[in-house]
Write an enzyme that holds these catalytic residues in place. Structure first.
Site, short mmCIF file in Angstrom:
data_model
loop_
_atom_site.label_atom_id
_atom_site.label_comp_id
_atom_site.label_asym_id
_atom_site.label_seq_id
_atom_site.Cartn_x
_atom_site.Cartn_y
_atom_site.Cartn_z
N GLU A 60 33.84 -2.79 95.98
CA GLU A 60 32.83 -1.91 95.38
C GLU A 60 33.44 -0.92 94.37
O GLU A 60 33.32 0.30 94.55
CB GLU A 60 32.06 -1.15 96.47
N GLU A 104 29.63 -8.08 102.76
CA GLU A 104 29.12 -6.98 103.57
C GLU A 104 27.61 -7.03 103.54
O GLU A 104 27.01 -7.28 102.49
CB GLU A 104 29.52 -5.59 103.02
#
Length: 462
Positions: free
Chosen positions: A168, A367
């Site tokens: 991320e 995720e």
């Protein structure tokens, strides 16, 4: 038992974690300080119930029992990250032998249980000394990262074939340089875009280093939190708002990572506001020749946007949301604990987009998860009955299955997370794990979802 949703052979069932969020031993065993250790020392009040990164879930001392539990609930893969400040305290120079031993032990333990290790190199945890030099704003820090990545490939590449450069990467940009929820708490879009750009240069340099190691069957990629931008309506103004939100929050990393170049429209917008990052000679070629082999996709919630209601304050700092407003869709399904919308079809829309516009790059859900506060409310006979989490996973998996049926190249599903962990400023406010963690005793207890995922993994479907 009839299997309605059956997944491809060798599908990756597992979970994901990060170093700072589970390891603990934050100032022990030769580890240097990272920005979280520093920020907590400075402003502990900004962390939920003043809980800091010192001990977290103590994986550093409990990895053996934790890996055994992973095996017991059917994991065949597991992603974790290496702490740069643990491996190379200060970010440059001498390697910490205790860290090498620890990560070697974790890798060997996973392999002994037939769990394939996926290693991510950077998960929001810049060594403090390098942040003092400007962090990702500084190209010398980019060079230090490339050397750190090279050391990791050298140390662990004999046993690990799945590697990721960043998790991320937009979050440190948003948190650290736009919206003040990560250290260094700067609000300055020009610097934010430089950080974003330099992060992608660091990614490309790590990919280049990886290829020099010629790891057999080795693949390297990046993990992006892709958040589909849905317009309020088909009105051209709403469509434009959603397209620009997508440029800033998805394509700013997805395009250079997978296609090796930036979207022209994004370049034009930054140029118009005098916010184009500084590039160096050779950067373009570097990005073009070092694209990702594999993409991790983190998906939690959609982004719903509409055209601006009001003209931005001309005296305020430039922000991406000069171009759009957030929109709350009536009747949306919510995780009320986290304040996030639950929209399972988003996972399908992401995969179709990767198939149609990004060469159907091999990818996986790296995720996806549901954070819930005070889960002890749901204890019956000593077990947290987290049916809400089972439903959350199941409904996302149905859409992932649909995408695979339609030819999307999706290889696996990892829940965030294996056990409750420390979530940055939120600390242990919301719990995400298959296993609950008692912060007083560090005792792990399986939740109902742990047994459910075990059956899913064993049947390769449900």
């Amino acid at each position: 038992m009839t299997i309605t949703y059956s997944f491809p052979k060798d599908f990756w069932w597992g979970s994901a974690t990060s170093a700072t969020q589970i390891e603990g031993a934050a100032s022990a065993c030769g580890k240097g300080k990272n920005i979280w250790d520093h920020w907590y020392e400075k402003e502990s009040n900004r962390f939920f119930e003043n809980v800091g990164p010192e001990t977290t879930s103590d994986f550093y001392h409990r990895y053996k029992e934790d890996i055994k539990r992973m095996k017991e609930i059917g994991h065949n893969t597991y992603r974790f990250s290496i702490s740069w400040s643990r491996l190379i305290p200060g970010g440059r120079g001498k390697i910490n032998p205790e860290a090498v031993t620890f990560y070697n032990n974790v890798i060997d333990e996973l392999l002994a249980h037939d769990i394939e290790p996926f290693i991510n190199l950077f998960h929001f945890d810049m060594p403090f000394e390098l942040q003092e030099e400007g962090g990702w704003e500084n190209r010398e820090v980019v060079e230090a990262y490339a050397r750190y990545a090279d050391e990791c490939f050298r140390l662990f590449g004999d046993r690990v074939t799945k590697w990721f450069t960043f998790n991320e990467p937009i979050v440190p940009v948003e948190g650290g340089y736009l919206y003040d929820f990560h250290y260094p708490n700067i609000v300055d879009a020009k610097r934010a875009f430089q950080v974003a750009y330099n992060t992608m240069i660091a990614h490309a340099k790590a990919v280049e280093a990886f290829r020099r190691h010629h790891i057999p069957d080795g693949t390297i990629g990046i993990i992006l939190n892709l958040t589909p931008s849905y317009p309020r309506s088909n009105n051209p103004a709403d469509l434009k708002a959603s397209r620009i939100a997508d440029l800033f929050f998805n394509r700013s990393f997805l395009d250079p990572a997978v296609l090796g170049e930036y979207p022209q429209e994004l370049v034009d917008i930054l140029k118009e506001h005098g916010h184009l990052p500084t590039a160096e000679k050779g950067d373009k070629e570097l990005l073009k020749t070092n694209t990702a082999d594999l993409l991790g996709v983190n998906y939690y919630q959609p982004r719903r946007v509409k055209a601006k209601e009001n003209i931005p304050n001309p005296y305020g700092p430039f922000m991406p949301d000069w171009y759009f407003d957030m929109y709350e869709m009536p009747g949306r399904k919510m995780n009320k604990y986290r304040g996030w919308e639950i929209y399972e079809k988003g996972v399908y829309d992401i995969m179709i987009n990767l198939k149609e516009h990004y060469g159907n790059i091999p990818s996986f859900i790296s995720e996806n998860g549901m954070g819930v506060q005070n889960e002890e409310r749901f204890i019956e006979k000593g077990e947290i009955q987290d049916d809400y989490r089972i439903e959350f996973i199941r409904e996302h998996l149905k859409w992932l299955h649909q995408a695979i049926e339609e030819g999307c190249n999706a290889k696996g599903y990892h829940l965030w997370s294996f056990m409750d962990n420390w979530s940055w400023m939120n600390a242990y406010k919301n719990r995400y794990g298959f296993f609950s963690v008692n912060l007083e005793t560090q005792e792990r207890t399986a939740k109902k979802s742990a047994y459910w995922i075990k059956a899913v993994s064993e049947n390769n479907g449900f």
